[in-house]
Design a protein around this motif. Structure first.
Motif, PDB file in Angstrom:
ATOM      1  N   UNK A   1       0.849  -1.199   0.000  1.00 15.47           N
ATOM      2  CA  UNK A   1       0.000   0.000   0.000  1.00 15.47           C
ATOM      3  C   UNK A   1       0.881   1.243   0.000  1.00 15.47           C
ATOM      4  N   UNK A   2       1.881   1.252   0.883  1.00 18.76           N
ATOM      5  CA  UNK A   2       2.795   2.397   0.969  1.00 18.76           C
ATOM      6  C   UNK A   2       3.561   2.596  -0.329  1.00 18.76           C
ATOM      7  N   UNK A   3       3.955   1.502  -0.976  1.00 21.44           N
ATOM      8  CA  UNK A   3       4.667   1.604  -2.250  1.00 21.44           C
ATOM      9  C   UNK A   3       3.822   2.315  -3.294  1.00 21.44           C
ATOM     10  N   UNK A   4       2.576   1.914  -3.429  1.00 19.76           N
ATOM     11  CA  UNK A   4       1.708   2.518  -4.434  1.00 19.76           C
ATOM     12  C   UNK A   4       1.478   4.004  -4.147  1.00 19.76           C
ATOM     13  N   UNK A   5       1.311   4.342  -2.865  1.00 21.48           N
ATOM     14  CA  UNK A   5       1.150   5.752  -2.500  1.00 21.48           C
ATOM     15  C   UNK A   5       2.421   6.527  -2.830  1.00 21.48           C
ATOM     16  N   UNK A   6       3.575   5.961  -2.528  1.00 24.86           N
ATOM     17  CA  UNK A   6       4.847   6.636  -2.813  1.00 24.86           C
ATOM     18  C   UNK A   6       5.012   6.894  -4.306  1.00 24.86           C
ATOM     19  N   UNK A   7       4.608   5.952  -5.134  1.00 31.03           N
ATOM     20  CA  UNK A   7       4.735   6.122  -6.581  1.00 31.03           C
ATOM     21  C   UNK A   7       3.784   7.191  -7.112  1.00 31.03           C
ATOM     22  N   UNK A   8       2.612   7.302  -6.481  1.00 32.76           N
ATOM     23  CA  UNK A   8       1.618   8.255  -6.958  1.00 32.76           C
ATOM     24  C   UNK A   8       1.724   9.626  -6.310  1.00 32.76           C
ATOM     25  N   UNK A   9       2.455   9.716  -5.201  1.00 34.14           N
ATOM     26  CA  UNK A   9       2.672  11.003  -4.524  1.00 34.14           C
ATOM     27  C   UNK A   9       4.184  11.193  -4.288  1.00 34.14           C
ATOM     28  N   UNK A  10       4.952  11.331  -5.369  1.00 34.58           N
ATOM     29  CA  UNK A  10       6.418  11.365  -5.231  1.00 34.58           C
ATOM     30  C   UNK A  10       6.939  12.568  -4.460  1.00 34.58           C
ATOM     31  N   UNK A  11       6.114  13.597  -4.297  1.00 39.34           N
ATOM     32  CA  UNK A  11       6.553  14.790  -3.574  1.00 39.34           C
ATOM     33  C   UNK A  11       6.425  14.635  -2.058  1.00 39.34           C
ATOM     34  N   UNK A  12       5.791  13.551  -1.611  1.00 36.38           N
ATOM     35  CA  UNK A  12       5.580  13.341  -0.184  1.00 36.38           C
ATOM     36  C   UNK A  12       6.496  12.223   0.344  1.00 36.38           C
ATOM     37  N   UNK A  13       6.913  12.353   1.596  1.00 33.29           N
ATOM     38  CA  UNK A  13       7.703  11.319   2.261  1.00 33.29           C
ATOM     39  C   UNK A  13       6.741  10.266   2.806  1.00 33.29           C
ATOM     40  N   UNK A  14       6.906   9.025   2.366  1.00 34.29           N
ATOM     41  CA  UNK A  14       6.016   7.937   2.769  1.00 34.29           C
ATOM     42  C   UNK A  14       6.790   7.002   3.693  1.00 34.29           C
ATOM     43  N   UNK A  15       6.294   6.858   4.914  1.00 34.22           N
ATOM     44  CA  UNK A  15       6.936   6.013   5.926  1.00 34.22           C
ATOM     45  C   UNK A  15       6.021   4.828   6.206  1.00 34.22           C
ATOM     46  N   UNK A  16       6.551   3.627   6.048  1.00 30.89           N
ATOM     47  CA  UNK A  16       5.771   2.414   6.337  1.00 30.89           C
ATOM     48  C   UNK A  16       6.221   1.827   7.657  1.00 30.89           C
ATOM     49  N   UNK A  17       5.292   1.698   8.617  1.00 35.09           N
ATOM     50  CA  UNK A  17       5.548   0.999   9.874  1.00 35.09           C
ATOM     51  C   UNK A  17       5.162  -0.469   9.674  1.00 35.09           C
ATOM     52  N   UNK A  18       6.129  -1.359   9.837  1.00 28.79           N
ATOM     53  CA  UNK A  18       5.888  -2.767   9.542  1.00 28.79           C
ATOM     54  C   UNK A  18       6.305  -3.636  10.721  1.00 28.79           C
TER      55      UNK A  18
END
Length: 376
Positions: free
Chosen positions: A242-259
């Motif tokens: 989920x985080x990967x897809x968001x990161x690809x679609x919102x490249x201007x935002x920092x996406x942090x995945x808690x796993x």
């Protein structure tokens, strides 16, 4: 109510000689007893996901002629459907398996939103898969199960058909064990340190279980609101994708995945996808306690592998490590300033606060607020 030792004795008498699966809180007494009795051995393997468990059970039957028991939460039936229909089914290899399924979301029993749909369809799904099942309740006695094996389950297993026990809350008597590891940093404190190092423009996708609950409570304490966070309350193992897809679609935002370690292991192919797509804004945080802590604390195999080297070989740009709050504070500025994808492994203890709450917003409310935040 059933004593777990008597239940296991009955299974052995009916040629069940191997146990595998993914732990579930509804099955905690049984899983704890099996781990306490056999450890991790040729008699018992905790599988990364339920499909793996069905495959292990199949291999056991092929090599011994005896039966294996696969334990899982009913949500795990989703992972198991493929091998059940294309491997063990009587129309394919006709491999008998005994299933022990924790019935979360049972109709009429209060539960969390992510369990309601699966709970409602569990009996229908087993029928669709041609798996005969019996519901175990707090009124079930071991004599009832003995009769069931004699008159129904044993003949079906001998014909190559699979059978299942669907376990309601309170069906098994308690079996107490204590779980711990060598680490002193709690996951909740680690989450607090990381959140304190993020800005209110940064986005967090958190995995299922207590990580999301602890994140929610700290946001409440800080007065941040919850629009920055997507709380993956179900779908174990899928937060990183989920985080990967968001990161690809919102490249201007920092996406942090808690796993979590159990979640990463369940669908480790997601790490290969992350490395292949290589989003520069992807920051993967693994809270590692080498345990399925949310559902009782049974061990994962994370301590047996080098997840950092796996990440690097999948294409992650760097891997950093922390085992204390001091180390975490030291590495975070550098970690968060690197070009992603990068992985931060945080060693944490097993356990959580007894009074840990649950999100007070609904999943749909979380989704809508989160989508609005992403559009800012």
């Amino acid at each position: 109510m059933i004593k777990v030792n008597e239940f296991e004795d009955l299974l052995k008498k009916n040629n069940v000689g191997f146990y595998t699966g993914v732990p579930d809180s509804q099955l905690k007494s049984f899983c704890d007893y099996i781990e306490d009795t056999y450890g991790i051995s040729d008699k018992h393997i905790i599988a990364p996901n339920e499909g793996n468990a069905v495959a292990l059970a199949s291999g056991y039957h092929l090599s011994t002629g005896n039966y294996a028991l696969v334990y899982m939460q009913n949500s795990g039936l989703g992972n198991a459907v493929n091998p059940i229909t294309s491997l063990t089914d009587p129309n394919v290899y006709n491999i008998p398996v005994v299933y022990l399924v924790g019935w979360r979301g049972q109709p009429g029993v209060k539960d969390e939103p992510q369990h309601v749909k699966q709970g409602a369809i569990t009996p229908d799904l087993l029928e669709l898969l041609d798996i005969d099942y019996e519901i175990l309740t707090e009124d079930t006695q071991i004599e009832d199960i003995e009769e069931l094996f004699k008159n129904s389950f044993a003949p079906k297993l001998s014909e190559g058909k699979s059978v299942a026990f669907v376990v309601s809350k309170g069906a098994f008597e308690s079996f107490k064990t204590e779980k711990s590891n060598e680490y002193t940093l709690t996951r909740e404190d680690a989450i607090k340190v990381i959140i304190d190092n993020l800005s209110l423009d940064d986005i967090v996708v958190s995995t299922t279980g207590k990580s999301s609950r602890e994140l929610f409570e700290y946001r409440e304490e800080k007065g941040h609101g919850h629009s920055n966070d997507f709380l993956t309350v179900g779908s174990m193992g899928h937060s990183s994708t989920i985080a990967l897809s968001i990161a690809l679609n919102k490249p201007q935002k920092k996406i942090v995945c808690f796993d979590g370690d159990g979640a990463i292991l369940m669908h480790m192919g997601s790490m290969a996808m992350v490395g292949s797509k290589s989003p520069a804004n992807y920051f993967h945080v693994l809270f590692n306690n080498c345990a399925h802590e949310t559902v009782g604390g049974l061990p994962t195999i994370m301590g047996d592998i080098n997840i950092g080297e796996i990440a690097k070989n999948c294409g992650y740009k760097n891997v950093v490590h922390a085992s204390s709050a001091e180390e975490l504070n030291d590495v975070l500025p550098s970690f968060l300033s690197q070009e992603g994808p990068v992985l931060l492994i945080v060693d944490v203890s097993i356990g959580s606060r007894k009074d840990l709450g649950r999100p007070t917003t609904t999943p749909v409310e979380n989704k809508l607020a989160f989508m609005k935040k992403l559009d800012e």
